[in-house]
Design an enzyme around this catalytic site. Structure first.
Site, short mmCIF file in Angstrom:
data_model
loop_
_atom_site.label_atom_id
_atom_site.label_comp_id
_atom_site.label_asym_id
_atom_site.label_seq_id
_atom_site.Cartn_x
_atom_site.Cartn_y
_atom_site.Cartn_z
N CYS A 13 0.02 -19.26 5.57
CA CYS A 13 1.47 -19.39 5.19
C CYS A 13 2.05 -18.27 4.18
O CYS A 13 3.24 -17.78 4.17
CB CYS A 13 1.88 -20.78 4.21
SG CYS A 13 1.53 -21.90 5.34
N GLY A 21 -2.94 5.26 2.44
CA GLY A 21 -4.41 4.85 2.66
C GLY A 21 -4.34 4.36 4.28
O GLY A 21 -4.96 4.74 4.94
N ALA A 34 -3.74 6.83 -4.44
CA ALA A 34 -3.54 7.11 -5.65
C ALA A 34 -3.01 5.71 -6.28
O ALA A 34 -3.47 5.48 -7.54
CB ALA A 34 -2.40 8.14 -5.82
N HIS A 35 -2.30 4.78 -5.59
CA HIS A 35 -1.63 3.66 -6.52
C HIS A 35 -2.58 2.73 -6.84
O HIS A 35 -2.44 1.81 -7.54
CB HIS A 35 -0.44 3.01 -5.72
CG HIS A 35 -0.72 2.41 -4.25
ND1 HIS A 35 -0.66 0.98 -4.27
CD2 HIS A 35 -1.26 2.69 -3.25
CE1 HIS A 35 -1.22 0.84 -3.26
NE2 HIS A 35 -1.30 1.58 -2.28
#
Lengths: 123, 398
Positions: free
Chosen positions: B324, B71, B200-201
């Site tokens: 953090c 992406g 896709a993921h």
């Protein structure tokens, strides 16, 4: 990311809480940065006989606070003043580099607590 | 210990059918798609088949899909590709303050290369006002890029409305839809966008495969020069198994999307309802216009990374936007942009549900999260308030 020792002190922190009859209190950091440590000490004959902490911050900050209170108990004030960021990190089997400065405030907070105790003694 | 994965916005497990579809392209059909013999031809055909399925998920034409490796690459491509293709028309770009780093940092790069960038603000729910977009457009504006849905606060933008304004003014409009495609219906025709990024993921496909939709007729300059792959617009030997996986994941998502939404939304609502019963916890992002699997909060008096670690110790995996918890040690610009002060941004935490999340998981979460908050507040010096320290400035070396 963190050593087993850091995780141990983070998940089972020692000496948590406020100390109502503290002889010295030291605070370091601020919440906008993301870490605040408050260390309380009880002193007898120039020796730290008890230490407690309250901390707002990440896993490293809580583990460092726990470790510094453990280390300092039984030390003379001069010995406690020799605790450094590096010696704390070493006692915890290391800290990730990005956590060395802003989350490793235990020594500074402790030294402030000792200073607070000394100032009170002079009065 | 059972683990409960509530970080679907970070990535997703591979769907077993997707893996099955990919395996032959690691094994027997390993040929280079440019080769003329059988294993090459099979690979070529598989890519084109995947292109059809991937296009269909967002209602585009196959030839409007350019496969990329991530992406982030597609977002870089969209901004740089249009900037360099259209710079003779003008050098002004409009984005929002809550874009993904792959848009924000690309925009900053373009600023250094002589382009001007307008960063639009958002309201307290994280919404870009379409009227602000209209006001920001000048004669030199060549591109507007607004994120479809925020991975950090879940807010869904009025993209169709913004795209209509861009069209009226003749400005190319791109949306980063990485967080939305796979979670809500996304249709490039009804949204009216010229370009759209998706990965896709985010919908149970593999990492290493993403796409940029570029509407037919839009001229874009390549990011990667070389061979004739992807119509000459993105050189490099194709990652065939990953592209095949993206196609399969797109096909499954198209048929299962409504089922997935109907599954996660009531569970997510239950999580939000329970979490908001805890004192000093605020929902971030839009209360209704948000991704159906997304819940994000700021919890006062404690810090996000500590929450994530303690939750992880209890088997719950989540994300945070606190300083953090980021390697850069900076609070999330998205959280700051919706007006959350820096000391509260430290307590940011994000939970995103998925296909495998069960009612039992949410019950366990609803029992565990209040305990984690209680425990960390016992450790915190601010359990009763900020003691005036909330206005301090951070000068610590980061």
């Amino acid at each position: 990311m963190y050593s087993a020792k850091v995780m141990d002190h983070f998940t089972n922190p020692r000496n948590v809480g406020e100390m109502s009859d503290a002889d010295g209190i030291g605070t370091e950091g601020n919440p906008v940065c993301g870490d605040v440590m408050k260390i309380y000490i009880k002193v007898k004959d120039d020796k730290i006989v008890d230490a407690k902490f309250q901390t707002f911050g990440c896993g490293a900050a809580i583990a460092v606070s726990s470790m510094v209170t453990e280390m300092t108990k039984g030390m003379t004030l001069d010995e406690a003043l020799k605790i450094t960021k590096a010696s704390l990190a070493e006692a915890l089997d290391g800290l990730p580099p990005q956590k060395m400065h802003c989350s490793n405030l235990g020594a500074d907070a402790l030294h402030k607590a000792i200073e607070d105790y000394k100032n009170k003694q002079q009065k | 210990m059972k683990t409960i994965y509530l970080d679907h916005v970070a990535t997703n497990p591979l769907h077993p059918e997707v893996l099955d579809a990919m395996l032959p392209y690691f094994k027997e059909h390993y040929g280079n798609p440019l080769s003329v013999y059988e294993s090459g031809v099979k690979a070529r055909e598989a890519i084109e088949d995947a292109r059809e399925r991937t296009a269909s998920l967002v209602n585009a034409k196959a030839k409007e899909i350019i496969f990329t490796a991530s992406g982030a690459e597609a977002n870089n491509f969209a901004l740089k590709g249009i900037a360099y293709a259209s710079q003779s028309k003008g050098k002004h770009i409009i984005i929002s303050k809550i874009e993904h780093h792959s848009i924000l940092n690309t925009a900053r790069f373009l600023e250094k290369s002589g382009f001007a960038v307008t960063y639009l603000p958002v309201d307290k729910n994280g919404i870009v006002n379409p009227a602000d977009v209209e006001k920001a457009i000048i004669k030199e504006t060549i591109l507007i890029s607004i994120i479809h849905a925020s991975p950090e606060i879940g807010t869904i933008q009025p993209i169709a409305e913004i795209a209509r304004i861009a069209k009226q003014k003749g400005v190319i409009f791109h949306t980063d839809a990485v967080a939305s495609v796979g979670n809500i219906p996304v249709d490039v025709q009804s949204l009216g966008v010229d370009m759209l990024t998706f990965a896709a993921h985010q919908f149970y496909g593999p990492k290493g495969a993403a796409a940029l939709y570029v509407k037919e007729g839009i001229r874009i300059v390549p990011l990667i020069y070389g061979g004739i792959q992807e119509g000459g617009r993105r050189a490099g030997t194709e990652n065939v198994p990953a592209i095949v996986g993206m196609g399969k994941a797109a096909e499954l998502t198209k048929s299962d999307l409504q089922k997935r939404i109907d599954h996660v939304k009531p569970l997510r609502d239950k999580l939000i309802e329970n979490t908001l019963k805890i004192d000093k916890v605020i929902l971030t992002g839009h209360p209704e216009n948000r991704l159906p699997n997304h819940a994000s909060f700021v919890v006062e008096y404690i810090e996000g990374e500590a929450m994530m670690l303690l939750l992880a110790a209890k088997g719950i995996y989540a994300a945070s936007g606190s300083a953090c918890s980021s390697k850069a040690l900076k609070a999330s610009p998205v959280i700051i942009s919706i007006g959350i002060p820096a000391h509260l941004a430290q307590g940011s935490v994000v939970f995103t549900l998925g296909e495998e999340t069960t009612d039992d998981d949410i019950n366990y979460f609803n029992e565990t999260f209040p305990q984690v908050i209680k425990r960390l507040r016992e450790i915190s010096p601010f359990a009763k308030g900020w003691e005036g320290l909330e206005d301090s400035t951070c000068t610590a070396r980061k």
